[in-house]
Design an enzyme around this catalytic site. Structure first.
Site, PDB file in Angstrom:
ATOM      1  N   TYR A 399       0.841  -1.205   0.000  1.00 34.53           N
ATOM      2  CA  TYR A 399       0.000   0.000   0.000  1.00 34.53           C
ATOM      3  C   TYR A 399       0.872   1.250   0.000  1.00 34.53           C
ATOM      4  O   TYR A 399       0.587   2.232  -0.675  1.00 34.53           O
ATOM      5  CB  TYR A 399      -0.891   0.032   1.247  1.00 34.53           C
ATOM      6  N   LYS A 408      -2.095   9.748  -9.205  1.00 32.54           N
ATOM      7  CA  LYS A 408      -3.339   8.982  -9.094  1.00 32.54           C
ATOM      8  C   LYS A 408      -4.310   9.566  -8.059  1.00 32.54           C
ATOM      9  O   LYS A 408      -5.487   9.808  -8.364  1.00 32.54           O
ATOM     10  CB  LYS A 408      -3.011   7.526  -8.744  1.00 32.54           C
ATOM     11  N   TYR A 409      -3.831   9.819  -6.856  1.00 30.08           N
ATOM     12  CA  TYR A 409      -4.737  10.277  -5.786  1.00 30.08           C
ATOM     13  C   TYR A 409      -5.254  11.689  -6.048  1.00 30.08           C
ATOM     14  O   TYR A 409      -6.413  12.012  -5.772  1.00 30.08           O
ATOM     15  CB  TYR A 409      -4.043  10.164  -4.423  1.00 30.08           C
ATOM     16  N   GLU A 470     -13.496  -2.341   3.506  1.00 27.11           N
ATOM     17  CA  GLU A 470     -12.261  -3.057   3.181  1.00 27.11           C
ATOM     18  C   GLU A 470     -12.363  -4.479   3.707  1.00 27.11           C
ATOM     19  O   GLU A 470     -12.811  -4.698   4.834  1.00 27.11           O
ATOM     20  CB  GLU A 470     -11.062  -2.315   3.797  1.00 27.11           C
ATOM     21  N   ASP A 497     -16.248  -7.893   2.649  1.00 29.65           N
ATOM     22  CA  ASP A 497     -16.091  -8.010   1.203  1.00 29.65           C
ATOM     23  C   ASP A 497     -17.207  -7.155   0.606  1.00 29.65           C
ATOM     24  O   ASP A 497     -18.369  -7.280   1.020  1.00 29.65           O
ATOM     25  CB  ASP A 497     -16.243  -9.477   0.783  1.00 29.65           C
ATOM     26  N   MET A 498     -16.861  -6.291  -0.304  1.00 26.33           N
ATOM     27  CA  MET A 498     -17.873  -5.360  -0.809  1.00 26.33           C
ATOM     28  C   MET A 498     -19.065  -6.089  -1.429  1.00 26.33           C
ATOM     29  O   MET A 498     -20.188  -5.589  -1.422  1.00 26.33           O
ATOM     30  CB  MET A 498     -17.258  -4.377  -1.815  1.00 26.33           C
ATOM     31  N   GLU A 520     -10.633   1.630  -6.439  1.00 28.98           N
ATOM     32  CA  GLU A 520      -9.420   1.533  -7.238  1.00 28.98           C
ATOM     33  C   GLU A 520      -9.024   0.073  -7.207  1.00 28.98           C
ATOM     34  O   GLU A 520      -8.264  -0.364  -6.340  1.00 28.98           O
ATOM     35  CB  GLU A 520      -8.333   2.452  -6.679  1.00 28.98           C
ATOM     36  N   GLU A 529      -7.498  -7.296 -12.061  1.00 29.32           N
ATOM     37  CA  GLU A 529      -7.593  -7.502 -10.606  1.00 29.32           C
ATOM     38  C   GLU A 529      -9.059  -7.655 -10.207  1.00 29.32           C
ATOM     39  O   GLU A 529      -9.431  -7.488  -9.051  1.00 29.32           O
ATOM     40  CB  GLU A 529      -6.885  -6.361  -9.859  1.00 29.32           C
TER      41      GLU A 529
END
Ligand SMILES: C[S@@+](CC[C@H](N)C(=O)[O-])C[C@H]1O[C@@H](n2cnc3c(N)ncnc32)[C@H](O)[C@@H]1O
Length: 786
Positions: A399, A408-409, A470, A497-498, A520, A529
């Site tokens: 991370y 990116k952010y 998360e 888990d989403m 992301e 992914e």
């Protein structure tokens, strides 16, 4: 050079000194003198002129015997007796390992005349064996003579065979074959005085139908290399087209020989290189293992005739006029030959090693590395297994590496801010009881996107109800700590888990919706992914009328490449991992050549390279769109997928590649055609992605790793390297061919994998003929687990 550049970042140039006809012995003292001048190494012939004369005499005696014989078959082939002390000055000692030994350039291993080839082989074998005996680590070998009478490239296989044999004599020695960048039959140094080649008998020089071509073949020398596969390159004064330069760039080059004749004289009479040559050197020196530079025929080592001479070291500090590239000091214009002739000769050269000084100057003035080069240093062309953040739990350090991305952010924050502004401007209803826009970062990791969402809310003035979801239990600890320490409890952190998250829980025990889902979950090939599977799985929490997904869409892109180094690495891995040749790898592609480019179709057919010697940009690769995913997907598609789950009759007869077919809406297949002007070898496919994070009245925010769009969309983004789909057996591509690539994204409800196939076509008399086809590759055994 950028003033802020860090010297530690600068490439190191290893520079050697080479004379094609060194007439003095290379002693320990000479080596020390060369090092005093700031050379790193010296070349030294293995054998002497005495040996050369001995071999020429043997050949004349043999020819005389043939002429006198009534039956030529009765005359035995000439035999060279072993080396004597007068045949070589080389001896085993402490310094021999710092020498680059030269085999005799006057032999012709590729000769079609069996006598010349036989003598050449003996010379070559004796020299290599003796150099290895002495402890030499690197041997430079003159490349094969490519033209003999009417014959073109006829003896390259013979030459390659001799090299193979030499490798068995000295398994630890590096053999480096000196080749020109292009095959120009009008320039052939092997026909010089003392060479064996001109002694080849006429009867062996007849073409097998048709005369040998006398035109420049830009890819001819590369063709020869492709048979031999180990190389040192001679930089010509007129650089060939960029397509040829790029091809050589992709090969594992050990030595770059820069002849003195390749240097130009600038206005003040100093030796400099053209802007094109400078650019080429810069390109090479940014490789993980840059080649050594060999300055060839730039005059003797100063002090060779005076052992007491005090040497001045080339430091690389030169005056502006010494390095001005051109007669008119304009950096984009080199002297024409006529202009060069007008340039006054430098009266009294102050610098004993002007060419070396200039190269050291270039070394000092290399452009600073870009953020991605600094970040990826050490990772160039290094194969990595793609992450599986869904199946595995990432480490904190992983991370941390993501979080270093300078782009990116920032872009995510812009996207969230634009979405919030538009939400407010459009007066859309929200999913929260108090009117705040409900924002959830799904797959929050250690929380950087949560921080960005909170900032976007502050800068847009739109209140949000912030959630962080998360599934990694370890990252969940940090998210909670973050919420306490830095977010002031403004975030609700959920460990789930989403796909099984029910949505924001409300005081009355019910679950609400999310207005903006931020994620992301992208891999180097966009969907690898399993972003599509995860986002489909969490779509049930999204506001059904206004809900937005950031990203809103992503696309995979690819182009065929020549990548000999990657091919060798994959082949080496196969010994321990049989799935390696069918596994997509993440890799910071560097020493590769794009086989299909969008450059104007001029180079390989024209007879010369860039006229001015000015730097030419590498051609633009033809990177084609493979497929796209958009979010949210239509309710009907999700409804059908749900129906298929569990295998009811209403859900159809199951998936085409296993399972119930519940994930089949995420199957993709696409065939692409790539035009290839120049012949080459396809070792695999380079994959990239682009994504639209958000598009609305407040703007469009995109990320890209596609080399053609990254600068416009997300310059300096470092989070993703490209992906490489290897071919088990490389596919040979002829000139003016087409490469067809078929790519599949397959799924059986439990995992996702890719399949790929490459075909080569040429069009002959109006018919498109398939001339090569790869195996069907499948990463099923190494699929991404759902
Ligand atoms: C590529 S990381 C991104 C992390 C963070 N958002 C960032 O940008 O630094 C993807 C994250 O999503 C999480 N993740 C992947 N699939 C998930 C799922 N189905 N449910 C919840 N989290 C998931 C992973 O554990 C990982 O933390």
């Amino acid at each position: 050079m950028d003033a802020s550049a860090n010297y530690d970042d600068m490439p190191v140039f290893y520079v050697g000194h080479h004379e094609t006809k060194r007439s003095y012995p290379v002693t320990d003292l000479l080596l020390l003198q060369a090092q005093d001048c700031n050379y790193d190494m010296l070349t030294a012939p293995i054998t002497t002129a005495h040996f050369h004369t001995r071999v020429l005499n043997l050949l004349s005696a043999h020819n005389a015997a043939l002429a006198a014989a009534s039956n030529k078959d009765d005359v035995p082939l000439p035999l060279i007796s072993p080396l004597g002390p007068e045949d070589t000055l080389m001896t085993p000692n402490d310094t021999v390992s710092q020498l680059l030994a030269l085999t005799s350039p006057w032999i012709d291993l590729a000769s079609p005349d069996p006598v010349i080839a036989h003598i050449s082989r003996q010379v070559f074998t004796q020299e290599v064996a003796y150099a290895c005996f002495c402890g030499v680590g690197n041997i430079i070998i003159q490349g094969p003579k490519l033209h003999h009478g009417d014959l073109s490239q006829d003896g390259v296989a013979q030459f390659a065979r001799a090299i193979q044999e030499a490798l068995s004599i000295g398994p630890y020695v590096n053999l480096q074959i000196m080749l020109p960048m292009v095959d120009d039959p009008t320039v052939d140094s092997s026909d010089e005085m003392g060479s064996l080649a001109p002694f080849a008998r006429e009867e062996y020089l007849q073409g097998k139908g048709g005369k040998g071509s006398k035109t420049v073949d830009h890819f001819g020398a590369w063709d020869a290399w492709n048979v031999i596969r180990t190389v040192s390159l001679i930089l010509p004064s007129q650089l060939p087209p960029m397509s040829v330069q790029s091809r050589w760039f992709s090969e594992p080059l050990r030595l770059l020989s820069i002849p003195g004749s390749t240097f130009l004289k600038n206005k003040k009479g100093y030796s400099v290189l053209s802007v094109g040559h400078q650019a080429l050197i810069t390109r090479y020196m940014r490789l993980r293992n840059p080649p050594w530079i060999l300055l060839t025929d730039v005059g003797p080592i100063p002090g060779v005739d005076n052992p007491d001479a005090v040497m001045s070291m080339s430091t690389g500090f030169l005056s502006p006029e010494a390095v001005s590239t051109t007669p008119d000091a304009s950096p984009s214009h080199d002297p024409t030959p006529a202009e060069a002739a007008q340039i006054p000769k430098q009266k009294k050269p102050q610098d004993p090693t002007p060419h070396l000084s200039y190269i050291r100057y270039l070394q000092k003035h290399q452009p600073a590395k870009t953020p991605i080069e600094r970040f990826g240093s050490g990772y160039q062309d290094y194969l990595q297994s793609p992450l599986q953040p869904l199946a595995d739990n990432l480490e904190s350090i992983t991370y941390e590496v993501f979080e270093k991305d300078p782009v990116k952010y920032e872009w995510y924050e812009r996207a969230i801010e634009a979405a919030l502004r538009d939400w407010k401007a459009q007066n859309k209803t929200t999913s929260s009881p108090d009117g705040s826009v409900v924002v959830a970062v799904v797959g929050a990791g250690r929380g950087p996107l949560v921080t960005r969402a909170l900032k976007a809310s502050a800068s847009s003035g739109v209140k949000i109800d912030m959630w962080a979801v998360e599934k990694n239990p370890n990252a969940y600890v940090l998210l909670q700590r973050h919420n306490h320490d830095t977010w002031n409890g403004a975030v609700t952190v959920v460990k789930s888990d989403m796909r099984s998250w029910k949505g924001p829980h409300r005081g009355d025990g019910s679950h609400g919706n999310v207005d903006i889902l931020v994620s992301e979950l992208l891999g180097s090939f966009a969907d690898n992914e399993l972003s599509p599977e995860c986002l489909d799985g969490v779509q049930h929490v999204l506001n059904p009328t206004h809900g937005i997904s950031i990203p809103t869409s992503y696309t995979a892109h690819l182009t065929p490449i020549a990548a000999p180094k990657l091919h060798n690495d994959v082949a080496a891995r196969e010994a321990t991992d049989p799935t390696a040749p069918e596994t997509p790898h993440v890799v910071m592609l560097h020493a590769i050549d794009y086989l299909s480019t969008l450059a104007p179709p001029s180079s390989s057919s024209s007879s010369s390279g860039p006229k001015s010697g000015a730097a030419e940009n590498p051609a633009t690769p033809d990177v084609q769109l493979v497929w796209e995913f958009t979010h949210p997907v239509s309710a009907a598609v999700i409804a059908q997928a749900t129906l298929r789950q569990g295998g009811s009759a209403a859900g159809g007869a199951g998936g085409a590649t296993g399972g119930d077919g519940a994930n089949e809406h995420n199957f993709r297949c696409r065939k692409m055609s790539f035009a290839c002007r120049d012949r080459g070898i396809c070792h695999g496919l380079a994959g990239y992605f682009e994504t639209v994070l958000y598009q609305g009245p407040s703007g469009k925010v995109e990320l890209s790793t596609n080399p053609n769009t990254i600068d416009a969309k997300s310059r300096d983004m470092i989070s993703w390297f490209p992906i490489y789909f290897p071919l088990k057996t490389p596919v040979l591509i002829p000139d003016d061919a087409e490469i067809d690539v078929t790519m599949w994204r397959q799924t059986d409800d439990r995992k996702v994998w890719y399949e790929w196939l490459v075909e080569a076509f040429v069009t002959v008399r109006g018919r498109r003929l398939r001339v090569a086809v790869s195996e069907l590759h499948s990463s099923r055994k190494n699929g991404c687990l759902m």
